[in-house]
Structures are given as C-alpha cells and as structure tokens.
Enzyme design. Structure first.
Site, PDB file in Angstrom:
ATOM      1  N   GLU A  17       2.510   3.203 -13.245  1.00 35.99           N
ATOM      2  CA  GLU A  17       1.919   2.359 -12.208  1.00 35.99           C
ATOM      3  C   GLU A  17       0.447   2.728 -12.081  1.00 35.99           C
ATOM      4  O   GLU A  17       0.112   3.898 -11.929  1.00 35.99           O
ATOM      5  CB  GLU A  17       2.648   2.579 -10.875  1.00 35.99           C
ATOM      6  CG  GLU A  17       2.126   1.667  -9.780  1.00 35.99           C
ATOM      7  CD  GLU A  17       2.987   1.695  -8.516  1.00 35.99           C
ATOM      8  OE1 GLU A  17       4.203   1.972  -8.609  1.00 35.99           O
ATOM      9  OE2 GLU A  17       2.427   1.440  -7.442  1.00 35.99           O
ATOM     10  N   LYS A  55       7.907   9.115  -0.785  1.00 35.84           N
ATOM     11  CA  LYS A  55       7.270   7.942  -0.194  1.00 35.84           C
ATOM     12  C   LYS A  55       8.401   7.173   0.459  1.00 35.84           C
ATOM     13  O   LYS A  55       9.243   6.596  -0.224  1.00 35.84           O
ATOM     14  CB  LYS A  55       6.604   7.105  -1.285  1.00 35.84           C
ATOM     15  CG  LYS A  55       6.093   5.744  -0.819  1.00 35.84           C
ATOM     16  CD  LYS A  55       5.440   4.966  -1.977  1.00 35.84           C
ATOM     17  CE  LYS A  55       4.933   3.609  -1.516  1.00 35.84           C
ATOM     18  NZ  LYS A  55       4.240   2.862  -2.591  1.00 35.84           N
ATOM     19  N   GLU A  88       5.780   0.234   2.006  1.00 41.21           N
ATOM     20  CA  GLU A  88       5.709  -0.838   1.011  1.00 41.21           C
ATOM     21  C   GLU A  88       7.069  -1.157   0.419  1.00 41.21           C
ATOM     22  O   GLU A  88       7.241  -1.266  -0.788  1.00 41.21           O
ATOM     23  CB  GLU A  88       4.704  -0.453  -0.083  1.00 41.21           C
ATOM     24  CG  GLU A  88       3.321  -0.239   0.485  1.00 41.21           C
ATOM     25  CD  GLU A  88       2.268   0.154  -0.540  1.00 41.21           C
ATOM     26  OE1 GLU A  88       2.633   0.712  -1.585  1.00 41.21           O
ATOM     27  OE2 GLU A  88       1.089  -0.111  -0.280  1.00 41.21           O
ATOM     28  N   ARG A 125       4.747  11.785   2.287  1.00 42.22           N
ATOM     29  CA  ARG A 125       3.523  10.978   2.330  1.00 42.22           C
ATOM     30  C   ARG A 125       3.362  10.267   3.674  1.00 42.22           C
ATOM     31  O   ARG A 125       4.305   9.666   4.197  1.00 42.22           O
ATOM     32  CB  ARG A 125       3.499   9.949   1.200  1.00 42.22           C
ATOM     33  CG  ARG A 125       3.232  10.607  -0.142  1.00 42.22           C
ATOM     34  CD  ARG A 125       3.293   9.605  -1.251  1.00 42.22           C
ATOM     35  NE  ARG A 125       2.007   9.100  -1.674  1.00 42.22           N
ATOM     36  CZ  ARG A 125       1.717   7.823  -1.821  1.00 42.22           C
ATOM     37  NH1 ARG A 125       2.574   6.891  -1.521  1.00 42.22           N
ATOM     38  NH2 ARG A 125       0.534   7.456  -2.280  1.00 42.22           N
ATOM     39  N   ARG A 173      -3.942  -1.582  10.429  1.00 42.69           N
ATOM     40  CA  ARG A 173      -3.255  -0.673   9.499  1.00 42.69           C
ATOM     41  C   ARG A 173      -3.864   0.728   9.536  1.00 42.69           C
ATOM     42  O   ARG A 173      -3.163   1.717   9.326  1.00 42.69           O
ATOM     43  CB  ARG A 173      -3.338  -1.263   8.087  1.00 42.69           C
ATOM     44  CG  ARG A 173      -2.860  -0.313   7.017  1.00 42.69           C
ATOM     45  CD  ARG A 173      -2.779  -1.032   5.688  1.00 42.69           C
ATOM     46  NE  ARG A 173      -2.746  -0.114   4.566  1.00 42.69           N
ATOM     47  CZ  ARG A 173      -2.783  -0.497   3.298  1.00 42.69           C
ATOM     48  NH1 ARG A 173      -2.864  -1.787   2.991  1.00 42.69           N
ATOM     49  NH2 ARG A 173      -2.739   0.380   2.329  1.00 42.69           N
ATOM     50  N   LYS A 219      -3.497  10.382   2.512  1.00 50.30           N
ATOM     51  CA  LYS A 219      -4.585   9.818   1.701  1.00 50.30           C
ATOM     52  C   LYS A 219      -5.913  10.099   2.386  1.00 50.30           C
ATOM     53  O   LYS A 219      -5.996  10.094   3.618  1.00 50.30           O
ATOM     54  CB  LYS A 219      -4.413   8.308   1.548  1.00 50.30           C
ATOM     55  CG  LYS A 219      -3.230   7.939   0.678  1.00 50.30           C
ATOM     56  CD  LYS A 219      -3.285   6.482   0.236  1.00 50.30           C
ATOM     57  CE  LYS A 219      -1.993   6.154  -0.505  1.00 50.30           C
ATOM     58  NZ  LYS A 219      -2.082   4.951  -1.348  1.00 50.30           N
ATOM     59  N   ASP A 256      -6.700   2.890   1.756  1.00 50.25           N
ATOM     60  CA  ASP A 256      -6.117   3.096   0.432  1.00 50.25           C
ATOM     61  C   ASP A 256      -7.182   3.273  -0.647  1.00 50.25           C
ATOM     62  O   ASP A 256      -7.398   2.358  -1.435  1.00 50.25           O
ATOM     63  CB  ASP A 256      -5.223   1.883   0.094  1.00 50.25           C
ATOM     64  CG  ASP A 256      -4.227   2.184  -1.007  1.00 50.25           C
ATOM     65  OD1 ASP A 256      -4.106   3.346  -1.402  1.00 50.25           O
ATOM     66  OD2 ASP A 256      -3.549   1.236  -1.464  1.00 50.25           O
ATOM     67  N   GLU A 313      -4.685  13.648  -0.125  1.00 47.55           N
ATOM     68  CA  GLU A 313      -4.370  12.960  -1.387  1.00 47.55           C
ATOM     69  C   GLU A 313      -5.594  12.190  -1.864  1.00 47.55           C
ATOM     70  O   GLU A 313      -6.135  11.360  -1.141  1.00 47.55           O
ATOM     71  CB  GLU A 313      -3.184  12.005  -1.163  1.00 47.55           C
ATOM     72  CG  GLU A 313      -2.781  11.212  -2.398  1.00 47.55           C
ATOM     73  CD  GLU A 313      -1.560  10.303  -2.163  1.00 47.55           C
ATOM     74  OE1 GLU A 313      -0.669  10.668  -1.367  1.00 47.55           O
ATOM     75  OE2 GLU A 313      -1.509   9.222  -2.772  1.00 47.55           O
ATOM     76  N   GLU A 322      -7.708   2.956  -9.156  1.00 46.28           N
ATOM     77  CA  GLU A 322      -7.048   1.688  -8.846  1.00 46.28           C
ATOM     78  C   GLU A 322      -8.005   0.627  -8.278  1.00 46.28           C
ATOM     79  O   GLU A 322      -8.008  -0.506  -8.738  1.00 46.28           O
ATOM     80  CB  GLU A 322      -5.903   1.948  -7.859  1.00 46.28           C
ATOM     81  CG  GLU A 322      -5.221   0.680  -7.386  1.00 46.28           C
ATOM     82  CD  GLU A 322      -4.023   0.954  -6.481  1.00 46.28           C
ATOM     83  OE1 GLU A 322      -3.619   2.125  -6.338  1.00 46.28           O
ATOM     84  OE2 GLU A 322      -3.497  -0.012  -5.919  1.00 46.28           O
ATOM     85  N   TRP A 374      -1.232  -7.373   4.682  1.00 46.58           N
ATOM     86  CA  TRP A 374      -1.546  -6.059   4.117  1.00 46.58           C
ATOM     87  C   TRP A 374      -2.521  -5.249   4.966  1.00 46.58           C
ATOM     88  O   TRP A 374      -2.667  -4.042   4.772  1.00 46.58           O
ATOM     89  CB  TRP A 374      -2.076  -6.188   2.688  1.00 46.58           C
ATOM     90  CG  TRP A 374      -1.008  -6.629   1.742  1.00 46.58           C
ATOM     91  CD1 TRP A 374      -0.796  -7.897   1.278  1.00 46.58           C
ATOM     92  CD2 TRP A 374       0.040  -5.821   1.189  1.00 46.58           C
ATOM     93  NE1 TRP A 374       0.304  -7.921   0.455  1.00 46.58           N
ATOM     94  CE2 TRP A 374       0.837  -6.661   0.385  1.00 46.58           C
ATOM     95  CE3 TRP A 374       0.372  -4.468   1.282  1.00 46.58           C
ATOM     96  CZ2 TRP A 374       1.953  -6.191  -0.311  1.00 46.58           C
ATOM     97  CZ3 TRP A 374       1.487  -4.003   0.593  1.00 46.58           C
ATOM     98  CH2 TRP A 374       2.266  -4.857  -0.196  1.00 46.58           C
TER      99      TRP A 374
END
Ligand SMILES: *[C@@H]1O[C@H](CO)[C@@H](O)[C@H](O)[C@H]1NC(C)=O
Ligand SMILES: *[C@@H]1O[C@H](CO)[C@@H](O)[C@H](O)[C@H]1NC(C)=O
Ligand SMILES: *[C@@H]1O[C@H](CO)[C@@H](O)[C@H](O)[C@H]1NC(C)=O
Length: 838
Positions: A170, A291, A295, A328, A345, A369, A374, A396, A402, A553
């Site tokens: 991924e 996790k 999601e 996480r 979020r 994170k 993100d 993290e 990405e 999102w």
C-alpha cells in the site's frame, strides 16, 4: 575515468573507495586486526560488526584487515569491538567519559586516540551501531583521532511496512514486497537481510512487517513458523526485532468465533493462544501494531468497548514477554458532515484518546501521526502529542511520500520533520519541544517508553524506493529518531557523501537541490497550511483542489467564491486551536498572531486577506505556485552539472525523474492557479494564469490547428488541461498539425500529453515532415506512483525537445497512435524561446 555503474541496492552502505586526495594519514589508519570480543556463535550484531568493518576497510581503503577473537592474538593497529561487559572481562577499564553512553540502552563509545581503537556498546546491537558510525567517518573521509559517545533519544525506533500478503505494498512505489508473495513469506530473504543492514546502520531497531490494514492469515501456522520466524532470524543479527500488525477482527475471521469483542472470554483466549504461538516462533518479537476503528477497520468501538479496553486486551498476553502494543491514534470518522461548521477531523485524536489517559496498560504506546490530518505538506504538530501524560506515545512519520510526490518527485522531508520535532508545545507553560516529549529522560512526561515510527515502502526495485534520491528520507528518518536535534542539512550531506562520494561539487549540488525540494513542493502544491491539494478521492498524487471538500474525509479547505481555510478557533470555529496548551492556543486562536504558513489551517479568510508578507492570500497562491514550479524547473539543469561525477546508471535514472518532475510541477502550478482563479474570480496581478503566450492549445477551435483523426475530449478535472479539454484519436491513429508564427531562431519544444494506466500510446513529433522525436506513453513502466486511468492532473505530463531551429511558417505535426485504450491524448504544444519557463 568513468565511474562504475551502481544499481542502488547498497544505498549509503556502498563503502565507495575513498579518493587518494582525501585520504589523510589519520583516515587511512593502518588497522591490521580487529578483535571481536565475546562468544557469539557467529550470529550476533557483534559478529556482523566485525564483518562490516573488514568489508569497509577493504572497499574504502583497499586494506585487508584480519579478524581475531582474542586480544593477545592482535597485532599492529587494532580495533577492539565488543560489549562493555565483554571488554571488562578482558581486565580493561573504560574511560569515565564513556559511562553515560555505555550505561544507556543501545549507547556506544568510540575511541581512536591510541593504536587500540575501541568500538564498545552497552549491548550487542550497540556495538554494531558504533561500527557503522566508525565506518561512516571512514567513508566520508572525516576520520581522525577522536573519542565519541552516542546514545539514542528513545528506545522505539521502528519502521512500519505497509506490505500486503499478496506481495503488493500500500503506497508502494518501488516494486513488490520484499516480505510477501501470494499470501505467504517469500523464499529468498536476501533483500530483507540487506534492508536490516541499512536499518541497523541508522540505529533502527524494530520493524512491523505487514500492513496496518492487516490480513490475519499471517497468523496461520505455516506463515508464522516457516515465514515470520525466518524473517526474524535474518534480521536478528542486525539488532532489528520483528513485530506484527494485527487485524482486530481476527478472532472472527481466523478463529471462527462469533465476535471479536475484547471483553469476551473466547476472544481473550484467542489472543493469548496467538501470542503464545507467535512467541514460540519469534521469542524476541517487539509486539503488535494496531489500526482499529479507522477507515473501515474493525475495533473495540464496534463492540461498544473503549479503545483502551481493546488495546489492553492485546497488551496483556504480551506483558510476560516484554512486548508492546503500538496503538494507532489514527481514529476518526470518515463520514463527517462538512455542513456542520463545528466538525473537524483534526480534533479526532484528542477527542478519542485524551479521556482514556489513565486507562491504558503500561505496555501500550499510542502511535500518533506527526500532524492532526495525514502527512500533509505542512501541518502543525498533532495536539495529542502534548495531551497524554500517563499513557506513553510515539510519533509516526512517513518516508513513503504518499501526499508528497510518491517518489516520482524528489522531495526531501527531513526539514519538515525537523520543524515538527523542534516545535515547543508549552505543556504547563514550560518548554516542551516535541523531540523532548519523545525522549525518556527529558520533557514534561518522562515516559519510560516512547519514540519513533515511520511508514516505509521499500520494494524489490534496486533503488528500494523507486527513486535514488528518496533514500535520503529513509536515512534521515533513522538519524532523527536517534538524535532528533541533528540538522536536516547536515544529515543530508552525510547521506550524499556516503551515497555519491565525497566530491564537494557533488555534495553541494545535491544538497542544495534537495534542500530546495520541500519548499518548492509546498509552493506548487498547497500553501499557507491549506494542505497538499492532491486528489484525495483517488490516487493522492496529482492536483485536485476540488477533491478536498464536499466529502466525509474531513481534509476540508472550505473554499468558496469568497474565501478559504478552516476556522479552527475556539471563538468561532471548530475549537481545534484550544486542544493545544494555552500559550500555543492563543497564537493559533488569533489571525493576527498565526504565522502565514499555517494561516489557512486555523482560519477562514477572504482571498483578499492581507498576509504578514503584505500579499493577499490569492496573490500569494499565484506567486508561490509560480516560484515553486520555477525552482523545480532548475532541477534538471542542476543535476546535469553532475554528469561524469555520478556513475551513468544512477545519473540517468535521476535525470529522467527530475525531468518528469519539472514537467509535472507545471501541471500542478497551472491546475491549482486555474482552479482558484475560477473560484475566486480574482486575477493574478501578473496575468500569468491561463495566459500562456508560447502555448498552442490543441483542443480549442483554431484555424491554425488541424486535427485529422483526432477529436476534442473533456478531461476529468477541467483545471488539468487548457480550457478543460484535450484531444485524442478517434480511431487507431491521427495527427494534429499547426503552422508556426515565430521569429526564426532556436526553441525548446514542450508537448503536454496524458499518460494513463489504460495503455501505451505512441507519438511522433515532426517538423515539416521530418522527425524531431518519438516517445511512448509508458510512464507506468518507468515511474512508480499511483497511476490514473483518466485524463487528469495525475496523468498530465510533458516531454521536451530542446534546441530546435524554427522558422516562421514551419509546420509541426504530432502523429498519435493509440495503444490499448490510451488514445494518444494531447493537451498543448509550447514553443519556448530558449530559457523561457512557460
Ligand atoms: C589467544 O591467542 C593466543 C595467541 O594466538 C593463544 O596462545 C591463546 O591461547 C588465545 N587465548 C584464548 C583464550 O583463545
Ligand atoms: C488475506 O490473505 C489471504 C491469503 O493470501 C487471501 O486469500 C485473502 O483474500 C486476504 N484477505 C484480504 C481481506 O485481503
Ligand atoms: C520483483 O518482484 C517481481 C514480482 O515478483 C519480479 O518479477 C521481479 O523480478 C523482482 N525484481 C527484482 C529486482 O527482484
């Protein structure tokens, strides 16, 4: 002299031969023997350290060094390597200065001031860390007589692979998984061994080998005993311990139970059994990464239990083995309604975790994170990093780029990480740098366990990450996890000397290019804290500002015709600023105090809002996009100056990628500028947007563009092409023809076209029927990023033909031939006087 070609597998541990000109008396230290202390069955990090030193001396200095295992067998100048206890057992004592390092887990001590060099470690892997430090100095030509001690900032220095059991990765852009294929562990683990070696050389000590979107079939008997066990065995001599990502629903999907409720006795028993089996295969497993409730992944909330109850249930069976649960904090609702101005979020991590602070078991570490959303091009630090007091936390990062060009763009991320690590969270009004919070012996919380994780997407490509320059990020991650106060540029220059050699011209050219790369990427992607503005509904790669809003999102910009930005103030917005400690919160609460680079993260303002810089928001967008893209245009020429100074194989690989990146930076710039000019109705002061004097758009009706077998077609994201349209062939082949109205002279011709997943079209550019060049729409075979099947900002790309002599009245033709479903799509031709950027 031509340099021998290199494929990149050896990365920064290639031990390139040191040129005679930089070998000083000291760094060609006439070492004859290495004494490896202790009895290690040939398999410990100490044995590996001896082997690495021998290889290093042979390759760097052409010197043969013999390994012996007792002091009296040594002759001449000697390196003594071993753990502190093995050294003491020989009757020697160490210097007092060494104690703070040798009494600390993973600390090491080097001393080269006599003819008995010392490489001592507090434990076995620390000896290897010391040996790699010694070799790094030797390879960089900076070796001298010195004493030096070092100890890591934190015990957790891990990697998270997002490798799937089927062999895919991924967010992987560098080939197939090194670990898995077809639902099992690969047979040949040689690349895994080489990876462990790279990890050890930068002080990393743990790796979670499978994707956090985990497949429970990894826990099957065969995979554990014939697979995970072998991986752990091959990594162990490098001091790298193995961990597993778990799927919370495994009791149901693998165990055949009716529930995965963490308080159900059967479920508890299931995980106890799993843990027993796992430790039978890997007695030194580092633990589990989870996790959950994220999601679409299952988790304790699905069973009406708290996140702490879920984490603790997994932590309990690990406790006797000293294993950890890395839980996480990436828990959020991805069906959030944008209609509610209070929804955010960015609030989720604090909302979900803070009230549980007293409830997590001792061996649970919450993995956070670095930013609240993100891995965006710019974010403030996650507020949760300063909100858990009792519960231990780790940060993290993401080496996999990405949202940051996916390793088709060179973007050096360490400067961004360094800003996060140096940020002062002001816990209780005291200095609380993020990097001190993440240390065991400093900072406001003094956790017994804390540290670093990073998502890494190495694959079986010889470059590891799909781009030689992307490896700077992996190297820097390890270095920062070890010593987070190190400077991103110093780290980079060490990496360059180790990877490309010590020639100062090479070092300064690559260093300046990569130090410019994050600011340039921020410039042409998303400014002022608005986030990356990539297509978050599809590939997370190319531009699509519209995709940020109108979905659940929560990566919203709340852009409309009047203004842009998320109001995260307490007074009028989502309250997110108030999740920070008061001295930080007051800055972010107040528009006049918020720094420009995070303005739109914390505030919604009109496009005409004047920044501290004196520019309006919208003009800043235009200028930053033009400046960012212009910087990237310089990368290919700057790289070209290194021809002959870098081996041809790596030189050409990087030249190709940087040329692609330069073209795609223009796609980014134009797409984002067009989008906001349309949305705001405010023109660029300098009238650059949609005003390209050198371009010949091929889809716009014009007497000067003749399409034969080509027709206009809408693109998926209208801002990604001139006038929202491209042209493509109606059948197998077609041509576009245009007669030039230019002054006689020499030009660079740029052709913007689309290269999708759905085929490999062929093209030829002709000048008055004579071929100028041919190319194929096959970037999907040459670049690793997530490709698009549509005509859009991901697939839009550019090819150059430079130095073409043209006269008024010349005819340019592009002949396109469809390949698969790709119908040779084109956007425009640019006829650029030399030196023009377009
Ligand atoms: C150490 O090396 C010497 C010289 O080679 C040898 O005589 C002695 O037996 C060795 N000692 C041990 C403990 O191996
Ligand atoms: C998990 O892996 C197994 C074995 O490769 C495969 O059959 C299954 O489809 C995978 N499950 C998911 C959800 O990917
Ligand atoms: C990488 O894996 C693919 C798929 O298994 C294989 O075809 C290829 O040969 C491998 N490449 C290398 C460099 O090992």
């Amino acid at each position: 002299m031509t340099l021998p070609n290199e494929d990149g597998v050896a990365a920064w541990l290639r031990y390139g031969e040191l040129p005679a000109s930089v070998r000083t008396a000291a760094n060609s230290a006439a070492v004859d023997t290495i004494v490896v202390l202790g009895d290690h069955n040939g398999k410990s990090p100490v044995t590996v350290a001896g082997q690495e030193l021998t290889d290093g001396f042979r390759n760097i200095l052409g010197r043969t060094v013999t390994i012996v295992n007792n002091l009296s067998a040594a002759s001449g100048t000697t390196i003594i390597i071993g753990t502190l206890s093995d050294y003491k057992a020989t009757g020697q004592a160490v210097n007092n200065d060494a104690s703070p390092f040798l009494s600390h887990e993973d600390g090491y001590w080097l001393d080269t001031t006599s003819d008995k060099h010392l490489v001592l470690g507090s434990n076995e892997r620390a000896v290897l860390y010391g040996a790699f430090d010694y070799l790094s100095r030797l390879a960089q030509g900076t070796f001298s007589a010195f004493t030096f001690g070092s100890r890591p900032s934190a015990p957790i220095r891990w990697i998270n692979q997002w490798d799937n059991m089927d062999g895919s990765i991924e967010r992987g852009y560098g080939g197939k998984s090194l670990f898995f294929t077809d639902g099992r562990i690969v047979d040949n683990l040689e690349r895994v061994r080489q990876y462990a070696r790279l990890m050890a050389s930068i002080g990393l000590n743990g790796i979670v080998i499978n994707n956090v979107n985990a497949n429970a079939s990894l826990l099957g008997e065969d995979n554990l005993n014939n697979g995970v066990r072998r991986i752990a065995d091959i990594m162990r001599p490098y001091g790298v311990r193995t961990g597993l990502a778990l799927n919370f629903d495994a009791p149901r999907t693998l165990g055949g139970l009716e529930t995965s409720d963490p308080l159900d006795a059967g479920v508890v028993k299931f995980w106890e059994d799993v843990t027993k089996r796992v430790y039978a295969a890997v007695p030194d497993l580092i633990g589990y990464t989870i996790k959950a409730n994220s999601e679409g992944q299952p988790g304790p909330l699905s069973y009406g239990r708290t996140l702490a109850e879920g984490a603790n249930m997994l932590a309990k069976p690990l406790e006797p083995y000293g294993g950890l649960v890395l839980y996480r904090a990436f828990v959020y609702d991805h069906h959030l309604s944008e209609a509610d101005p209070k929804n955010d979020r960015a609030n989720a991590a604090v909302d979900f975790f803070t009230h549980l602070d007293e409830q997590f078991a001792e061996n649970v570490v919450v993995q956070i994170k670095f930013g609240p959303i993100d891995f965006q091009v710019r974010e403030p630090p996650s507020p949760l990093l300063a909100r858990l007091k009792k519960t231990r936390a780790a940060i993290e990062f993401m080496v996999a780029q990405e949202y940051m060009g996916q390793q088709s763009h060179a973007v050096y991320l360490a400067p961004e990480w360094q800003e996060i690590l140096a940020f002062d969270m002001r816990v209780n009004g005291q200095q609380s740098l993020v990097r001190d919070i993440l240390t065991t012996d400093k900072g406001p919380f003094t956790w017994s366990t804390t540290g670093y994780t990073a998502v890494v997407n190495v694959g079986n490509d010889s470059t590891w990450l799909g781009h030689h320059l992307a490896m700077a990020n992996l190297y820097a991650y390890g270095r920062l996890a070890w010593r987070p106060s190190d400077d991103a540029k110093d780290i980079l220059e060490d990496w360059i000397r180790l990877t490309f050699g010590v020639d100062p011209t090479v070092v300064s050219a690559i260093s300046s290019l990569l130090m410019d790369s994050w600011p340039a990427y921020e410039g042409h992607s998303g400014n002022l804290g608005v986030q990356t503005l990539c297509d978050i509904l599809y590939t997370h790669y190319g531009p699509s500002p519209a995709s940020q809003d109108g979905n659940g999102w929560g990566q919203w910009t709340r852009a409309d015709s009047q203004g842009i930005g998320m109001d995260r103030s307490v007074a009028t917005g989502t309250g997110n600023a108030g999740q920070y400690h008061p001295e930080v919160a007051t800055v972010w609460e107040d528009i006049s105090k918020t720094p420009d680079n995070l303005l739109l993260w914390f505030h919604h303002v009109p496009y005409t809002h004047v920044l501290k810089s004196g520019k309006t928001v919208i003009q800043h967008f235009y200028d930053a996009h033009y400046e960012g893209a212009a910087t990237v245009q310089t990368f290919p020429q700057r790289w070209a100056s290194l021809k002959g100074k870098v081996d041809d194989a790596r030189f050409e690989h990087i030249a190709f990628k940087l040329a692609y990146q330069a073209g795609h930076a223009i796609v980014w710039r134009d797409s984002v500028c067009r989008f906001y000019q349309t949305m705001s109705g405010i023109e660029d002061d300098q009238k650059r947007v949609n005003n390209h004097k050198w371009r010949i758009p091929l889809a716009a009706p014009s007497p000067n563009v003749v399409l034969v077998g080509y027709e206009p077609v809408a693109v998926r994201l209208p801002e990604a092409a001139s006038d929202g349209k491209a042209v493509q062939t109606t059948g197998e082949t077609g041509s576009v023809k245009t007669t030039l109205d230019v002054e006689d002279g020499t030009y660079d011709l740029a052709v913007n076209y689309f290269d999708t997943l759905v085929g490999r079209a062929k093209y030829e550019l002709l000048l008055n029927d004579k071929s100028v060049g041919k190319w194929e729409g096959n970037l999907q075979d040459r670049l690793g990023h997530d490709f698009s099947e549509y005509l859009d900002g991901h697939s839009a790309t550019r090819i150059y033909f430079r130095g073409v002599v043209l006269k008024k009245g010349d005819v340019l033709t592009i002949v396109g031939r469809a390949g698969g479903k790709e119908k040779a799509p084109l956007d425009y031709i640019s006829v650029l006087p030399e030196g023009e950027v377009d």
